[in-house]
Design a protein around this motif. Structure first.
Motif, PDB file in Angstrom:
ATOM      1  N   ILE A  63      -1.796  -3.566  -3.900  1.00 45.14           N
ATOM      2  CA  ILE A  63      -0.529  -3.832  -4.573  1.00 45.14           C
ATOM      3  C   ILE A  63      -0.812  -4.690  -5.793  1.00 45.14           C
ATOM      4  N   LEU A  64      -0.324  -4.264  -6.944  1.00 48.03           N
ATOM      5  CA  LEU A  64      -0.558  -5.004  -8.186  1.00 48.03           C
ATOM      6  C   LEU A  64       0.716  -5.711  -8.640  1.00 48.03           C
ATOM      7  N   PHE A  65       0.571  -6.964  -9.047  1.00 46.29           N
ATOM      8  CA  PHE A  65       1.660  -7.684  -9.692  1.00 46.29           C
ATOM      9  C   PHE A  65       1.058  -8.750 -10.591  1.00 46.29           C
ATOM     10  N   GLY A  66       1.842  -9.243 -11.519  1.00 45.86           N
ATOM     11  CA  GLY A  66       1.358 -10.233 -12.471  1.00 45.86           C
ATOM     12  C   GLY A  66       1.468 -11.649 -11.931  1.00 45.86           C
ATOM     13  N   VAL A 103       4.215  -3.706  -8.651  1.00 49.83           N
ATOM     14  CA  VAL A 103       5.476  -4.372  -8.339  1.00 49.83           C
ATOM     15  C   VAL A 103       5.898  -5.256  -9.507  1.00 49.83           C
ATOM     16  N   ALA A 104       7.128  -5.059  -9.970  1.00 52.97           N
ATOM     17  CA  ALA A 104       7.691  -5.869 -11.051  1.00 52.97           C
ATOM     18  C   ALA A 104       8.926  -6.584 -10.503  1.00 52.97           C
ATOM     19  N   PRO A 105       8.780  -7.804  -9.990  1.00 53.42           N
ATOM     20  CA  PRO A 105       9.895  -8.498  -9.328  1.00 53.42           C
ATOM     21  C   PRO A 105      10.813  -9.263 -10.280  1.00 53.42           C
ATOM     22  N   SER A 106      10.905  -8.818 -11.526  1.00 50.05           N
ATOM     23  CA  SER A 106      11.745  -9.510 -12.512  1.00 50.05           C
ATOM     24  C   SER A 106      13.210  -9.503 -12.089  1.00 50.05           C
TER      25      SER A 106
END
Length: 201
Positions: A63-66, A103-106
């Motif tokens: 899983i990729l996220f910043g 995943v972009a949890p903005s």
């Protein structure tokens, strides 16, 4: 009634609606045209090769996220691989290709480049259903939109996406059909011609 002095093009339906609801632009014609992306820079790369270059495990779901920095404490029973800051297109393209989901949890965003880039490489995305996210994740083909803004719902959508057999090349192909440079240029050309003809009448 005088001629229009200018016309509005919004990159997402969300920001287009924001403009329509504003005092300044409520009576203006607003067109929605997505941002384009260079699909020669962002395209699918063999997952095994991409993981090998980053020394990532081949037998795990990734899983990729910043993140701005590596976490000091780990309260989750999940292995992390902090890769630092990646600034160039080649490294980013490889990383998107290496993972199973981005995943972009903005909680507030318009049309994030990270999701555009991820989809161009064929990697599905998970994000809250805010801003322009629904323009990018327009169906389950591209990943999952989370309607309820909480961690449980987000986690559930991530698990669902990991369990879905997404096809990298299919996602990338559909991204290309929607956001390649020629397609977007054609949409702008049609808008220009429409208003030029309208003003010449």
């Amino acid at each position: 009634m005088g001629r229009e002095k200018f016309y509005i093009i919004a990159p997402s339906h969300w920001i287009g609606n924001c403009a329509r609801n504003s005092i300044l632009f409520q009576n203006k014609k607003i067109n929605v045209i997505s941002n384009c992306i260079d699909h020669e820079r962002y395209k699918p790369v063999d997952k095994f090769l991409a993981r090998d270059l980053f020394r990532l495990p081949q037998d795990k779901k990734l899983i990729l996220f910043g993140a701005s920095k590596e976490r000091d404490e780990d309260n989750l029973d999940i292995k992390e691989h902090y890769l630092g800051k990646l600034m160039d297109d080649i490294s980013l393209n490889l990383l998107y290709s290496a993972v199973d989901v981005f995943v972009a949890p903005s909680l507030q965003d318009n049309l994030p480049n990270t999701i555009v880039e991820s989809l161009a490489t064929g990697t599905p995305c998970v994000a809250f259903n805010i801003g322009g996210m629904s323009d990018l994740i327009s169906s389950e083909l591209f990943g999952s939109l989370v309607d309820k803004v909480d961690l449980v719902s987000l986690a559930g959508s991530i698990v669902k996406s990991l369990q879905t057999k997404h096809k990298q090349n299919v996602i990338a192909k559909n991204s290309f059909m929607i956001r390649n440079e020629n397609c977007i240029a054609q949409e702008y050309d049609e808008v220009y011609k429409f208003y030029i003809n309208q003003n010449n009448e």
